[in-house]
Design an enzyme around this catalytic site. Structure first.
Site, mmCIF file in Angstrom:
data_model
loop_
_atom_site.group_PDB
_atom_site.id
_atom_site.type_symbol
_atom_site.label_atom_id
_atom_site.label_comp_id
_atom_site.label_asym_id
_atom_site.label_seq_id
_atom_site.Cartn_x
_atom_site.Cartn_y
_atom_site.Cartn_z
ATOM 1 N N GLU A 9 0.832 -1.085 -0.097
ATOM 2 C CA GLU A 9 0.062 0.028 -0.157
ATOM 3 C C GLU A 9 0.839 1.442 -0.106
ATOM 4 O O GLU A 9 0.633 2.136 0.751
ATOM 5 C CB GLU A 9 -0.964 -0.061 1.315
ATOM 6 C CG GLU A 9 -1.895 -1.247 1.181
ATOM 7 C CD GLU A 9 -2.941 -1.231 2.164
ATOM 8 O OE1 GLU A 9 -2.693 -0.655 3.252
ATOM 9 O OE2 GLU A 9 -3.725 -1.885 1.907
ATOM 10 N N ASP A 65 -8.369 -9.055 4.027
ATOM 11 C CA ASP A 65 -8.004 -7.778 4.870
ATOM 12 C C ASP A 65 -9.059 -7.985 6.222
ATOM 13 O O ASP A 65 -9.927 -6.910 6.183
ATOM 14 C CB ASP A 65 -8.200 -6.717 4.051
ATOM 15 C CG ASP A 65 -7.382 -5.455 4.784
ATOM 16 O OD1 ASP A 65 -7.176 -5.740 5.977
ATOM 17 O OD2 ASP A 65 -7.674 -4.089 4.453
ATOM 18 N N GLU A 68 -12.140 -2.250 12.469
ATOM 19 C CA GLU A 68 -12.305 -1.472 10.980
ATOM 20 C C GLU A 68 -13.412 -2.007 10.176
ATOM 21 O O GLU A 68 -14.249 -1.260 9.707
ATOM 22 C CB GLU A 68 -10.878 -1.661 10.355
ATOM 23 C CG GLU A 68 -11.016 -1.095 8.922
ATOM 24 C CD GLU A 68 -9.612 -1.117 8.521
ATOM 25 O OE1 GLU A 68 -8.728 -1.739 8.627
ATOM 26 O OE2 GLU A 68 -9.632 -0.622 7.187
#
Ligand code: GCW
Length: 675
Positions: A286, A365, A393
């Site tokens: 990323e 993820d 998240e």
């Protein structure tokens, strides 16, 4: 008993001034989490002897002293509880027994003694009842680590804490180390009480200011290490792979100048922090720099840091979260799920001994449902730590109740070679969890999310623990139900609201393992096509006929083939694949019949109606708790969050159902309202 020095922790003293160690007090206006004064009551009411020397033994003495001051001790006379070092036990471990009216904790070192003390606190009065023979308690893993995604500077997009849902950072405030670290000290105590012994204090995305922690701002790291040290927790640092480039213009891991740079930088770290734990690295991931820029492998990259830190006894946590985040959504051949295995499995055996490959539990993820990452079984010659996301998240961002113990326990119990082979818990060398704590008065935003941090620590100590039992421990410590007017109602309500909350969350969000469908960027709430035409590699491929990603070997991306048998076969076949992962592995028509006899489309409708209804029930149960049964501030915060969870669950239900109804044209068999 034969007290001996504490080999692991006899290093820097916890009280350089010679002043006795003070247990961090309860901070006014801050919830005590699972260590309110009542948690130490069984110890504090008794006569206690502590034998041994060393900084952590001093912490145990201070803990006992504080508990006795609070609960009155038990005056003079023979001890009820003896806490002593014993050469018979290994480091970190302890044995507890009771005979002739005395409970004894015999520990291998100061850390073990501290864990033994908190174990007695968990047992409560049961530690002082009937006699029992010595029971040995040893952590499954040497390193039990919490990682923070805290920024030093407030990041323009991610804020002070990346994916933080609990206020600011416990360590950093707008560019500076907090002047008042009282909360950090209380946090260290909470972590140690569940057996955590390592913490990384900054985000794995290392921005400019954070990069300076390794060099110019080592003093900040040393100060944090002083705060964590009395609880046996070593501080680790996330570092940038490109760090040497500032001085050398290169970070090529095979350039001897780069190796020398890391060696010197690391020597300086250990001068400042003699018990420093190690580095955490997110490389080629990323946008973070990594060895690919120099045509080198991740083994080359990890090893240059590992060689520098090995002489000091430190480790490198090297993350396996490497994938192409700039892929073309039109390109069906690229599969993000494959990436970590494609990159790392061929490197097995090439990492130095003090490299720990840190693998997210699933291949994508941290979704509410993913298969276990095939990397974990593919690296027998490499130390592997499984990374779990305690911060929610993708599981409701601490506005939703989503108790993750049951999910983690499933992950840890997964047996990659089938039931006769070892499970993830036995293959892994450690667990790391991304912390959900911040400077919020309840530590975790949602007060019930404290239980996730608690469960993470307990499972890192013993991955075989039953998550329902762990929740009971947490309830006993946090709410002291036995001291309330209606213990059964309190405990029953907490279980009813929390036990199944992960599955409930799964029901009203993305169906059958497909994942994502969240709003891009902040990842809260539904947006079915939010990521469908983006470069992030997280697609569902829904059309009028069907949905799901074909990851089979026969016709798809071949991801299923990264598992050993039997899973390569099971996941590879739409007939054998477990329902909950069907759309992760296969693209199927809406009329495809699941093992439970319903079609995929009907399953989507049914689970979404049921999930939202379940949240309504959770909210009702909570609102029926009589006033006074829990702290009113907790009751109110939980009630507020349940209101939002219900609103959000209905939003999810309606968007998902409407989307698939419109795509497929198939009506709900029960004629319920779809928009
Ligand atoms: O889940 C994703 C998050 C990023 C995070 C990344 C990672 C720290 O959306 O915010 O970055 O994973 O694990 O590196």
């Amino acid at each position: 008993m034969n007290p001996r020095p504490d080999p692991r922790t006899d290093g820097p003293s916890s009280a350089p001034s010679g002043a006795p160690f003070q247990v961090p007090g309860w901070v006014p206006g801050v919830h005590p989490a699972w260590l309110p004064p009542s948690a130490m009551r069984s110890v504090g009411r008794r006569r206690v002897q502590v034998h041994g020397d060393g900084p952590l033994v001093a912490t145990v003495r201070a803990e006992v002293g504080q508990a006795q001051a609070h609960h009155g001790g038990a005056g003079d006379g023979p001890p009820d509880l003896v806490l002593a070092l014993s050469p018979a036990e290994p480091p970190d471990a302890f044995a507890v027994s009771r005979a002739a009216g005395v409970t004894t904790v015999a520990a291998g070192d100061g850390a073990g003694l501290l864990y033994g003390l908190f174990h007695v606190a968990r047992l409560g009065e049961a530690a002082f009842g009937e006699p029992f023979p010595p029971r040995a308690h040893r952590p499954a893993y040497e390193r039990r680590m919490v990682q923070h995604w805290d920024n030093v500077d407030v990041h323009p997009v991610m804020g002070q804490v990346e994916r933080g849902y609990a206020g600011g950072s416990l360590f950093w405030d707008d560019g500076a180390l907090r002047a008042d670290l009282t909360r950090a000290a209380a946090y260290a105590r909470l972590l140690a009480s569940v057996g955590i012994n390592a913490v990384s204090v900054n985000n794995v995305n290392v921005h400019a200011t954070e990069a300076l922690l390794l060099t110019d701002r080592l003093g900040d790291v040393a100060t944090l290490a002083e705060v964590f040290r009395p609880y046996g927790i070593r501080v680790h640092l996330s570092v940038s792979f490109a760090a040497p480039a500032r001085d050398l213009g290169t970070a090529d891991p095979l350039d001897p100048r780069v190796a020398a740079w890391w060696a010197l930088a690391t020597d300086r770290v250990y001068e400042a922090v003699p018990d420093f734990g190690g580095y955490v690295v997110k490389a080629d991931s990323e946008g973070q720099p990594g060895p690919f820029a120099y045509g080198r492998s991740h083994a080359d990259g990890a090893n240059v840091l590992a060689a520098a830190i090995a002489p000091h006894g430190g480790v490198v946590h090297w993350r396996a979260f490497v994938y192409n985040h700039r892929q073309d959504w039109r390109d069906r051949g690229t599969d993000r799920a494959r990436a970590a295995h494609d990159h790392f499995a061929p490197l097995d055996g090439q990492f130095l001994d003090n490299v720990v490959l840190q693998v997210k539990h699933g291949p994508i993820d941290f979704q509410a449902r993913e298969p276990v990452s095939p990397v974990i079984a593919a690296m027998p010659g490499t130390r592997v730590a499984v990374e779990l996301q305690v911060t929610q998240e993708y599981t409701g961002q601490q506005r939703h109740v989503c108790h993750l113990g049951p999910m983690w326990s499933e992950v840890l119990g997964f047996a990659p070679w089938g039931a006769d082979g070892p499970a993830v818990a036995g293959i892994a060398d450690g667990l790391t969890g991304v912390s959900n704590a911040g400077d919020d008065p309840f530590w975790t935003g949602h007060p019930l999310a404290q239980a996730n941090l608690y469960a993470f620590g307990r499972l890192a100590w013993d991955p075989h623990l039953d998550p329902v039992g762990v929740l009971d421990e947490w309830i006993d410590l946090t709410f002291a139900p036995d001291t309330t007017a209606d213990p059964g109602l309190l405990r029953g309500t907490l279980h009813a609201v929390m036990d199944d909350s992960w599955r409930t969350y799964e029901r009203y969000t993305a169906p059958l393992g497909i994942g994502f469908m969240v709003r891009p960027g902040h990842h809260y709430g539904p947006d079915v096509d939010g990521y469908e035409y983006t470069p992030w590699g997280t697609y569902h491929f829904a059309d009028r006929d069907g949905v799901g990603v074909d990851r089979s070997t026969a016709t798809g991306t071949g991801f299923a083939g990264q598992y050993p048998p039997p899973w390569s076969r099971v996941y590879g076949s739409p007939r054998e694949c477990p329902d909950e992962l069907l759309l992760f592995f296969h693209h199927v028509p809406y009329g495809h019949v699941l093992h439970d006899g319903t079609t995929v489309i009907q399953h989507i409708y049914d689970t979404h109606f049921a999930g939202a209804e379940e949240v309504a029930r959770m909210r009702r149960l909570w609102s029926r708790l009589p006033a006074g049964l829990v702290d009113p501030a907790v009751a109110e915060r939980v009630a507020e969050r349940l209101d939002e969870q219900l609103r959000s669950a209905r939003e999810w239900r309606d968007q998902i159902n409407t989307y698939f109804h419109r795509k497929s044209g198939v009506p709900d068999a029960h004629g319920r309202r779809i928009h």
